[in-house]
Design a protein around this motif. Structure first.
Motif, PDB file in Angstrom:
ATOM      1  N   VAL A   1       0.866  -1.175   0.000  1.00  0.00           N
ATOM      2  CA  VAL A   1       0.000   0.000   0.000  1.00  0.00           C
ATOM      3  C   VAL A   1       0.903   1.225   0.000  1.00  0.00           C
ATOM      4  O   VAL A   1       1.967   1.216   0.635  1.00  0.00           O
ATOM      5  CB  VAL A   1      -0.929   0.006   1.227  1.00  0.00           C
ATOM      6  N   TYR A   2       0.480   2.254  -0.696  1.00  0.00           N
ATOM      7  CA  TYR A   2       1.297   3.441  -0.853  1.00  0.00           C
ATOM      8  C   TYR A   2       0.557   4.686  -0.354  1.00  0.00           C
ATOM      9  O   TYR A   2      -0.682   4.735  -0.356  1.00  0.00           O
ATOM     10  CB  TYR A   2       1.676   3.638  -2.319  1.00  0.00           C
ATOM     11  N   LEU A   3       1.318   5.683   0.025  1.00  0.00           N
ATOM     12  CA  LEU A   3       0.756   6.980   0.375  1.00  0.00           C
ATOM     13  C   LEU A   3       1.562   8.033  -0.372  1.00  0.00           C
ATOM     14  O   LEU A   3       2.718   8.297  -0.040  1.00  0.00           O
ATOM     15  CB  LEU A   3       0.810   7.229   1.881  1.00  0.00           C
ATOM     16  N   GLN A   4       0.957   8.583  -1.411  1.00  0.00           N
ATOM     17  CA  GLN A   4       1.583   9.670  -2.155  1.00  0.00           C
ATOM     18  C   GLN A   4       1.254  10.970  -1.451  1.00  0.00           C
ATOM     19  O   GLN A   4       0.075  11.308  -1.272  1.00  0.00           O
ATOM     20  CB  GLN A   4       1.061   9.695  -3.593  1.00  0.00           C
ATOM     21  N   MET A   5       2.286  11.690  -1.053  1.00  0.00           N
ATOM     22  CA  MET A   5       2.104  12.923  -0.297  1.00  0.00           C
ATOM     23  C   MET A   5       2.635  14.087  -1.115  1.00  0.00           C
ATOM     24  O   MET A   5       3.836  14.147  -1.408  1.00  0.00           O
ATOM     25  CB  MET A   5       2.836  12.829   1.044  1.00  0.00           C
ATOM     26  N   ASN A   6       1.749  14.976  -1.487  1.00  0.00           N
ATOM     27  CA  ASN A   6       2.118  16.162  -2.265  1.00  0.00           C
ATOM     28  C   ASN A   6       1.874  17.415  -1.444  1.00  0.00           C
ATOM     29  O   ASN A   6       1.163  17.393  -0.434  1.00  0.00           O
ATOM     30  CB  ASN A   6       1.303  16.209  -3.555  1.00  0.00           C
ATOM     31  N   SER A   7       2.450  18.498  -1.898  1.00  0.00           N
ATOM     32  CA  SER A   7       2.276  19.797  -1.233  1.00  0.00           C
ATOM     33  C   SER A   7       2.524  19.684   0.266  1.00  0.00           C
ATOM     34  O   SER A   7       1.733  20.172   1.087  1.00  0.00           O
ATOM     35  CB  SER A   7       0.862  20.336  -1.495  1.00  0.00           C
ATOM     36  N   LEU A   8       3.615  19.064   0.609  1.00  0.00           N
ATOM     37  CA  LEU A   8       3.914  18.825   2.021  1.00  0.00           C
ATOM     38  C   LEU A   8       4.148  20.126   2.765  1.00  0.00           C
ATOM     39  O   LEU A   8       4.719  21.091   2.225  1.00  0.00           O
ATOM     40  CB  LEU A   8       5.119  17.903   2.146  1.00  0.00           C
ATOM     41  N   GLN A   9       3.706  20.136   4.008  1.00  0.00           N
ATOM     42  CA  GLN A   9       3.809  21.298   4.875  1.00  0.00           C
ATOM     43  C   GLN A   9       4.572  20.903   6.133  1.00  0.00           C
ATOM     44  O   GLN A   9       4.671  19.718   6.469  1.00  0.00           O
ATOM     45  CB  GLN A   9       2.412  21.791   5.236  1.00  0.00           C
ATOM     46  N   SER A  10       5.071  21.885   6.832  1.00  0.00           N
ATOM     47  CA  SER A  10       5.827  21.603   8.053  1.00  0.00           C
ATOM     48  C   SER A  10       4.976  20.820   9.056  1.00  0.00           C
ATOM     49  O   SER A  10       5.497  20.014   9.827  1.00  0.00           O
ATOM     50  CB  SER A  10       6.330  22.898   8.677  1.00  0.00           C
ATOM     51  N   GLU A  11       3.668  21.046   9.015  1.00  0.00           N
ATOM     52  CA  GLU A  11       2.766  20.356   9.930  1.00  0.00           C
ATOM     53  C   GLU A  11       2.670  18.859   9.643  1.00  0.00           C
ATOM     54  O   GLU A  11       2.146  18.098  10.448  1.00  0.00           O
ATOM     55  CB  GLU A  11       1.361  20.959   9.852  1.00  0.00           C
ATOM     56  N   ASP A  12       3.169  18.438   8.490  1.00  0.00           N
ATOM     57  CA  ASP A  12       3.146  17.018   8.136  1.00  0.00           C
ATOM     58  C   ASP A  12       4.345  16.268   8.723  1.00  0.00           C
ATOM     59  O   ASP A  12       4.430  15.044   8.607  1.00  0.00           O
ATOM     60  CB  ASP A  12       3.150  16.842   6.619  1.00  0.00           C
ATOM     61  N   THR A  13       5.262  16.990   9.339  1.00  0.00           N
ATOM     62  CA  THR A  13       6.429  16.352   9.946  1.00  0.00           C
ATOM     63  C   THR A  13       6.000  15.416  11.059  1.00  0.00           C
ATOM     64  O   THR A  13       5.311  15.820  11.999  1.00  0.00           O
ATOM     65  CB  THR A  13       7.387  17.424  10.501  1.00  0.00           C
ATOM     66  N   ALA A  14       6.377  14.164  10.935  1.00  0.00           N
ATOM     67  CA  ALA A  14       5.979  13.139  11.906  1.00  0.00           C
ATOM     68  C   ALA A  14       6.605  11.814  11.502  1.00  0.00           C
ATOM     69  O   ALA A  14       7.153  11.681  10.397  1.00  0.00           O
ATOM     70  CB  ALA A  14       4.457  12.996  11.943  1.00  0.00           C
ATOM     71  N   THR A  15       6.496  10.855  12.399  1.00  0.00           N
ATOM     72  CA  THR A  15       6.800   9.481  12.032  1.00  0.00           C
ATOM     73  C   THR A  15       5.514   8.834  11.540  1.00  0.00           C
ATOM     74  O   THR A  15       4.489   8.914  12.223  1.00  0.00           O
ATOM     75  CB  THR A  15       7.380   8.703  13.217  1.00  0.00           C
ATOM     76  N   TYR A  16       5.584   8.232  10.382  1.00  0.00           N
ATOM     77  CA  TYR A  16       4.413   7.638   9.745  1.00  0.00           C
ATOM     78  C   TYR A  16       4.475   6.115   9.887  1.00  0.00           C
ATOM     79  O   TYR A  16       5.514   5.492   9.675  1.00  0.00           O
ATOM     80  CB  TYR A  16       4.360   8.022   8.268  1.00  0.00           C
TER      81      TYR A  16
END
Length: 123
Positions: A77-92
């Protein structure tokens, strides 16, 4: 039975990353797979989930920017992440639940958690 998330890294704001979730010991076909994240000092939150039938769900904070997909032939399974923001910083992390995405926002009843992958969005 374990899932392993990979693909994290350092990216500038506005950039993109593609996370992968691979299974070992079982096939993903009949499972809902969720992506979750946890930032330092914050609670874990559900980011997205795809059910065994292919239906997808997204948190409001990532809707329109992230896309979840599954490739049963590759057992991933994949997660394509676009337009990343500083708020997206985390361990996934990714995790599995039989058939569907019930309680995906909290991750309750999801299992096979593996080590996460760190995403850092910074200039």
């Amino acid at each position: 039975l374990q899932l392993q998330a990979s693909g994290g890294g350092l990216v500038q704001p506005g950039g993109s990353l593609r996370l992968s979730c691979a299974a070992s010991g079982f096939t993903l076909d009949n499972y809902g797979i969720g992506w979750f994240r946890q930032a330092p000092g914050k609670e874990r939150e559900g980011v997205s989930c795809v059910g065994s039938s292919g239906g997808s769900l997204y948190s409001q904070s990532v809707k329109g920017r992230f896309t979840i997909s599954r490739d049963n032939a590759k057992n991933a399974v994949y997660l394509q992440m676009n337009s990343l923001q500083s708020e997206d910083t985390a361990t996934y992390y990714c995790a599995a639940r039989w058939a569907d995405c019930k309680d995906w926002r909290t991750g309750a009843d999801f299992g096979s958690w593996g080590q996460g992958t760190l995403v850092t969005v910074s200039s």
